[in-house]
Design a protein around this motif. Sequence first.
Motif, PDB file in Angstrom:
ATOM      1  N   PRO A 278      44.603  36.565  16.970  1.00 15.14           N
ATOM      2  CA  PRO A 278      44.559  36.527  18.432  1.00 15.14           C
ATOM      3  C   PRO A 278      45.827  35.913  18.987  1.00 15.14           C
ATOM      4  O   PRO A 278      46.499  35.128  18.310  1.00 15.14           O
ATOM      5  N   LYS A 279      46.147  36.241  20.219  1.00 14.89           N
ATOM      6  CA  LYS A 279      47.405  35.774  20.814  1.00 14.89           C
ATOM      7  C   LYS A 279      47.584  34.262  20.764  1.00 14.89           C
ATOM      8  O   LYS A 279      48.697  33.790  20.476  1.00 14.89           O
ATOM      9  N   PRO A 280      46.547  33.454  21.041  1.00 15.40           N
ATOM     10  CA  PRO A 280      46.752  31.998  20.983  1.00 15.40           C
ATOM     11  C   PRO A 280      47.147  31.463  19.613  1.00 15.40           C
ATOM     12  O   PRO A 280      47.564  30.309  19.505  1.00 15.40           O
ATOM     13  N   MET A 281      47.012  32.299  18.568  1.00 15.68           N
ATOM     14  CA  MET A 281      47.393  31.857  17.231  1.00 15.68           C
ATOM     15  C   MET A 281      48.800  32.318  16.832  1.00 15.68           C
ATOM     16  O   MET A 281      49.254  32.051  15.729  1.00 15.68           O
ATOM     17  N   ILE A 282      49.494  32.995  17.743  1.00 15.49           N
ATOM     18  CA  ILE A 282      50.898  33.338  17.484  1.00 15.49           C
ATOM     19  C   ILE A 282      51.713  32.057  17.459  1.00 15.49           C
ATOM     20  O   ILE A 282      51.547  31.173  18.301  1.00 15.49           O
ATOM     21  N   GLU A 283      52.584  31.944  16.493  1.00 16.92           N
ATOM     22  CA  GLU A 283      53.265  30.673  16.261  1.00 16.92           C
ATOM     23  C   GLU A 283      54.585  30.540  17.008  1.00 16.92           C
ATOM     24  O   GLU A 283      55.365  31.483  17.108  1.00 16.92           O
TER      25      GLU A 283
ATOM     26  N   TYR B 297      38.251  37.966  20.292  1.00 13.06           N
ATOM     27  CA  TYR B 297      38.984  38.798  19.338  1.00 13.06           C
ATOM     28  C   TYR B 297      39.500  37.940  18.185  1.00 13.06           C
ATOM     29  O   TYR B 297      40.181  36.943  18.389  1.00 13.06           O
ATOM     30  N   LYS B 298      39.110  38.337  16.972  1.00  8.77           N
ATOM     31  CA  LYS B 298      39.507  37.652  15.739  1.00  8.77           C
ATOM     32  C   LYS B 298      39.248  36.136  15.817  1.00  8.77           C
ATOM     33  O   LYS B 298      40.093  35.307  15.441  1.00  8.77           O
ATOM     34  N   ALA B 299      38.052  35.789  16.286  1.00  7.76           N
ATOM     35  CA  ALA B 299      37.657  34.380  16.389  1.00  7.76           C
ATOM     36  C   ALA B 299      37.725  33.679  15.037  1.00  7.76           C
ATOM     37  O   ALA B 299      37.987  32.475  14.965  1.00  7.76           O
ATOM     38  N   GLU B 300      37.520  34.438  13.966  1.00  2.26           N
ATOM     39  CA  GLU B 300      37.512  33.832  12.632  1.00  2.26           C
ATOM     40  C   GLU B 300      38.868  33.227  12.275  1.00  2.26           C
ATOM     41  O   GLU B 300      38.941  32.267  11.500  1.00  2.26           O
ATOM     42  N   VAL B 301      39.962  33.764  12.837  1.00  2.00           N
ATOM     43  CA  VAL B 301      41.295  33.224  12.549  1.00  2.00           C
ATOM     44  C   VAL B 301      41.423  31.809  13.137  1.00  2.00           C
ATOM     45  O   VAL B 301      41.968  30.904  12.502  1.00  2.00           O
ATOM     46  N   ILE B 302      40.909  31.624  14.334  1.00  2.00           N
ATOM     47  CA  ILE B 302      40.932  30.300  14.963  1.00  2.00           C
ATOM     48  C   ILE B 302      40.048  29.331  14.178  1.00  2.00           C
ATOM     49  O   ILE B 302      40.427  28.184  13.916  1.00  2.00           O
ATOM     50  N   LYS B 303      38.864  29.789  13.790  1.00  2.00           N
ATOM     51  CA  LYS B 303      37.942  28.936  13.039  1.00  2.00           C
ATOM     52  C   LYS B 303      38.546  28.522  11.703  1.00  2.00           C
ATOM     53  O   LYS B 303      38.484  27.348  11.310  1.00  2.00           O
ATOM     54  N   GLU B 304      39.152  29.461  11.005  1.00  2.00           N
ATOM     55  CA  GLU B 304      39.753  29.153   9.703  1.00  2.00           C
ATOM     56  C   GLU B 304      40.895  28.146   9.846  1.00  2.00           C
ATOM     57  O   GLU B 304      41.050  27.234   9.020  1.00  2.00           O
ATOM     58  N   TYR B 305      41.687  28.288  10.903  1.00  2.00           N
ATOM     59  CA  TYR B 305      42.820  27.386  11.108  1.00  2.00           C
ATOM     60  C   TYR B 305      42.341  25.946  11.240  1.00  2.00           C
ATOM     61  O   TYR B 305      42.890  25.032  10.603  1.00  2.00           O
ATOM     62  N   PHE B 306      41.315  25.727  12.056  1.00  2.00           N
ATOM     63  CA  PHE B 306      40.862  24.361  12.272  1.00  2.00           C
ATOM     64  C   PHE B 306      39.965  23.852  11.147  1.00  2.00           C
ATOM     65  O   PHE B 306      39.927  22.640  10.892  1.00  2.00           O
ATOM     66  N   LEU B 307      39.278  24.742  10.456  1.00  3.43           N
ATOM     67  CA  LEU B 307      38.519  24.315   9.278  1.00  3.43           C
ATOM     68  C   LEU B 307      39.447  23.778   8.193  1.00  3.43           C
ATOM     69  O   LEU B 307      39.116  22.823   7.485  1.00  3.43           O
ATOM     70  N   ASP B 308      40.628  24.373   8.066  1.00  2.00           N
ATOM     71  CA  ASP B 308      41.588  23.969   7.041  1.00  2.00           C
ATOM     72  C   ASP B 308      42.599  22.935   7.540  1.00  2.00           C
ATOM     73  O   ASP B 308      43.418  22.442   6.764  1.00  2.00           O
TER      74      ASP B 308
END
Length: 257
Positions: free
Chosen positions: A22-27, A55-66
């Motif tokens: 998702p866009k908020p996860m662009i670095e 959209y692609k919420a799992e990418v945000i969840k994985e980032y903060f889980l790790d």
Amino acid sequence: MKAVILAGGFGTRLSEETVSRPKPMIEIGGKPILWHIMNIYGVYGINEFIIAAGYKAEVIKEYFLDFYAINNDITVDLNTGNTTIHNNGNQPKWKIHIVDTGLYTQTGGRLKRLKGWLEKEETFLFTYGDGVADIDINTLLKFHKAHNKLVTVTGVHTPERFGRIAFEGDQITSFHEKPEHAEGWINGGYCVLNSKVFDYIENDETIWERSPMERLASEGQLFGYRHSGFWSCMDTLKEKNFLEELWNSGKAPWKVW
């Protein structure tokens, strides 16, 4: 006080980057722009966030889980499988709620889906997951409390493709979403909202920037905090590269932490 960040859109203007995230996860500078936004709030003592994902919420969840493991030293015992995380003491003291607000939900609908995560009569911060600014959150909150209305929007200057807001004093008298030709103040996010705004949102199809904000303006409940400092969104690859260049120069204006 909690900060709500919209992070659920498809980011179609940045399709080069949003195929896999998702866009908020662009670095920017090796960190998601979402992280940058949270740090802007964090420096003013805002430590609880509600991320409206989609959209692609799992990418945000994985980032903060790790996040805790990746940002600390670790010991892995391959014989037993035990892992030890060594806290280096430099982690942000954030509490983060990541809420799946639906794949196709509009901005107003995403906000309303968070109603159960916010207390009745609560004042909270609200912004979009793609814009950074050198904004003073404490001054913004003082402004909001001084006018005692339901909504404060931060007004910023930028090109004409964004929606316009018209002022009378500090009150916003009209709100127009993305006119074809206009100049002046625009909605830069970094809002302060009272939970009564949920009454202005009908359903998942409601676009926050249209009927709710237009009605709030007509009822005298929408005020604008003028921010004349730095602000930039990240809607396009050109804007992403601009922010990257600023960060790499060591002079990123939004780095207030």
